[in-house]
Design a protein around this motif. Structure first.
Motif: not given
Length: 240
Positions: A65-86
């Motif tokens: 479950e810790k892996r699931v949570d960590a991946m969710e945070l990474k994907i969230d962060r990546d989505c925010e970066n794509i929206l902000a940068l591109f």
């Protein structure tokens, strides 16, 4: 045809020929697909842990479950970066918005698998196989994992036809859930089984019904980004 477990590999040559945004979107899709596979595996293990009363496997689900949570945070962060940068537009924007919602739904799916694993860890002994079958929990697990399999395939192939199959499959889970109270009452009167085990199975049925709802939400987001249609607010026909 890509299999569910296949990843989307990007060669250096492909990277050079793609725009930076295209590269980021492809990596995002690969990460979401990996999370889908992880969550489906968690659900598969949950069924095995229940049927075989495998407490080590239930513990493994809890740890993953810790892996699931960590991946969710990474994907969230990546989505925010794509929206902000591109500043993506059109289908690229819809894909990122859909990925944010799919990511959240997958994390919640992982939570439900983890909760069911905790139920198994709380048991003093295995639940009788016939009781699991009479409550149709095994059918619910099979239906839920097939729904997640279709979610992955629809996402990989960008196939809304596969995504729409998930909507009708959810009716199977809803029907079993709706009938579960009456089934428990009948079993309790006829066979007098262990009440605690019945209640654990009843709780699992509720979790699996939510797994179906979240899988359906994910399918709706896939259709949204591919067809630019928002289905979830459309009036649906009542289950028969």
């Amino acid at each position: 045809m890509m299999k569910e477990t296949e990843t989307i590999n990007i060669t250096q040559e492909e990277k050079e020929s793609m725009s930076h945004l295209d590269t980021e979107l492809k990596i995002l899709k690969e990460d979401v697909l990996e999370l889908m596979h992880l969550v489906k595996t968690q659900l598969d293990k949950c069924k095995t842990a229940l049927l075989e009363f495998d407490l080590e496997l239930a513990e493994e689900i809890n740890l993953n479950e810790k892996r699931v949570d960590a991946m969710e945070l990474k994907i969230d962060r990546d989505c925010e970066n794509i929206l902000a940068l591109f500043n993506p537009v059109a289908i690229d924007l819809r894909f990122v918005l859909a990925a944010i919602k799919i990511n959240s739904d997958l994390e919640r799916l992982g939570d439900h698998a983890n909760s069911m694993a905790k139920y198994i860890l709380e048991l003093d002994e295995s639940i009788d196989q016939s009781l699991i079958e009479e409550m149709q929990v095994d059918i619910m697990f099979d239906t839920a994992t097939e729904m997640l399999h279709n979610v992955s395939n629809a996402f990989i192939k960008e196939d809304t036809g596969i995504a729409r199959k998930i909507f009708s499959m959810d009716k199977t889970l809803n029907k079993i859930h709706q009938e579960s109270s009456a089934r428990i009452q009948a079993l309790n009167e006829e066979k007098k089984p262990n009440l605690q085990m019945l209640l654990y199975l009843f709780s699992m049925i509720g979790k699996l019904e939510r797994v179906g709802d979240l899988s359906k939400n994910t399918a709706e987001e896939i259709v949204f980004y591919i067809e630019a249609k928002v289905l979830k607010h459309k009036k649906t026909q009542p289950d028969k």
